[in-house]
Scaffold this active site. Structure first.
Site, short mmCIF file in Angstrom:
data_model
loop_
_atom_site.label_atom_id
_atom_site.label_comp_id
_atom_site.label_asym_id
_atom_site.label_seq_id
_atom_site.Cartn_x
_atom_site.Cartn_y
_atom_site.Cartn_z
N THR A 13 11.50 4.13 -2.44
CA THR A 13 10.20 3.32 -3.07
C THR A 13 10.49 2.04 -3.34
O THR A 13 11.64 1.69 -3.84
CB THR A 13 9.18 4.34 -4.12
OG1 THR A 13 8.15 3.77 -4.27
CG2 THR A 13 10.00 3.99 -5.69
N ALA A 172 8.52 -4.63 1.63
CA ALA A 172 7.78 -3.79 2.64
C ALA A 172 8.30 -4.20 4.03
O ALA A 172 8.13 -3.28 5.17
CB ALA A 172 6.41 -3.94 2.60
N CYS A 175 12.24 -2.93 4.03
CA CYS A 175 12.88 -1.32 3.64
C CYS A 175 11.74 -0.36 4.37
O CYS A 175 10.67 -0.55 4.08
CB CYS A 175 12.80 -1.20 2.07
SG CYS A 175 12.92 0.63 1.49
N THR A 178 9.33 1.59 2.00
CA THR A 178 8.38 0.87 1.13
C THR A 178 7.25 0.32 2.05
O THR A 178 7.59 -0.04 3.14
CB THR A 178 9.12 -0.37 0.58
OG1 THR A 178 10.16 -0.08 -0.23
CG2 THR A 178 8.31 -1.21 -0.25
#
EC number: 3.4.25.2
Length: 187
Positions: A13, A172, A175, A178
């Site tokens: 996350t 985002a 990753c 994410t």
């Protein structure tokens, strides 16, 4: 999970805190993954505590994180308006309690004046001021990407929330754990 050095692994996350010009923001993505599979895209990993005066975000095992958030709330009731003391006391309990030390999560906690990263190995880390003013901290698998992006943006003519949103967008894109579905809380 912990690696052989007893430092927590970064979990899937991204949580980012940005403090600039008297404004503090914590942003978290909404993706929940089980291994390589996305099981939810709109989870809320950022919460308001202490009557809205504190914001906390978490990375790691959800049940473990909720246990830690509950413990932090109890510490904030015990030490009202003393976020640093509450975080240190939580970290001490987390490190020494046989049950708590098995929990696999990390917290990013902020009030109007401070940001703290709290880990299960007893760390309570407060970021220093960035070269452009303000301060930033991040946790999770995309944390380093968000942190680098926020540090690059901190001296630009942007608000703390704008920096957080742009940095989380960059994380985002990089990753796979994410996403861009953000929860953003401001103080």
């Amino acid at each position: 999970m912990q690696n052989s050095n007893s430092f927590p692994d970064w979990h899937g996350t991204t949580i980012l805190a940005v403090r600039k010009n008297g404004s503090t923001v914590i942003a978290g993505d909404g993706q929940v993954s089980m291994g390589p599979t996305v099981v939810k895209g709109n989870a809320r990993k950022v919460r308001r505590l202490a009557g809205g005066k504190v914001v906390a975000g978490f990375a790691g095992a959800t049940a473990d994180a909720f246990t830690l958030i509950e413990r932090l709330e109890a510490k904030l009731e015990q030490y009202p308006d003393q976020l640093a003391r509450a975080c240190v006391d939580l970290a001490k309990d987390w490190r020494t309690d046989r049950y708590l030390r098995r929990l696999e999560a990390m917290l990013l906690v902020a009030d109007a004046d401070s940001i703290f990263t709290v880990t299960g190995v007893g760390d309570v880390l407060e970021p220093g001021e960035s070269t452009g003013g303000g301060s930033v901290a991040a946790i999770g698998s995309g944390g380093n990407y968000a942190l680098a992006a926020a540090k690059a943006l901190i001296d630009q003519d942007l608000t703390a929330e704008e920096i957080a949103r742009k940095a989380m967008g960059i994380a985002a894109e990089i990753c796979v754990y994410t996403n861009g579905n953000l929860t953003v809380e401001s103080l």
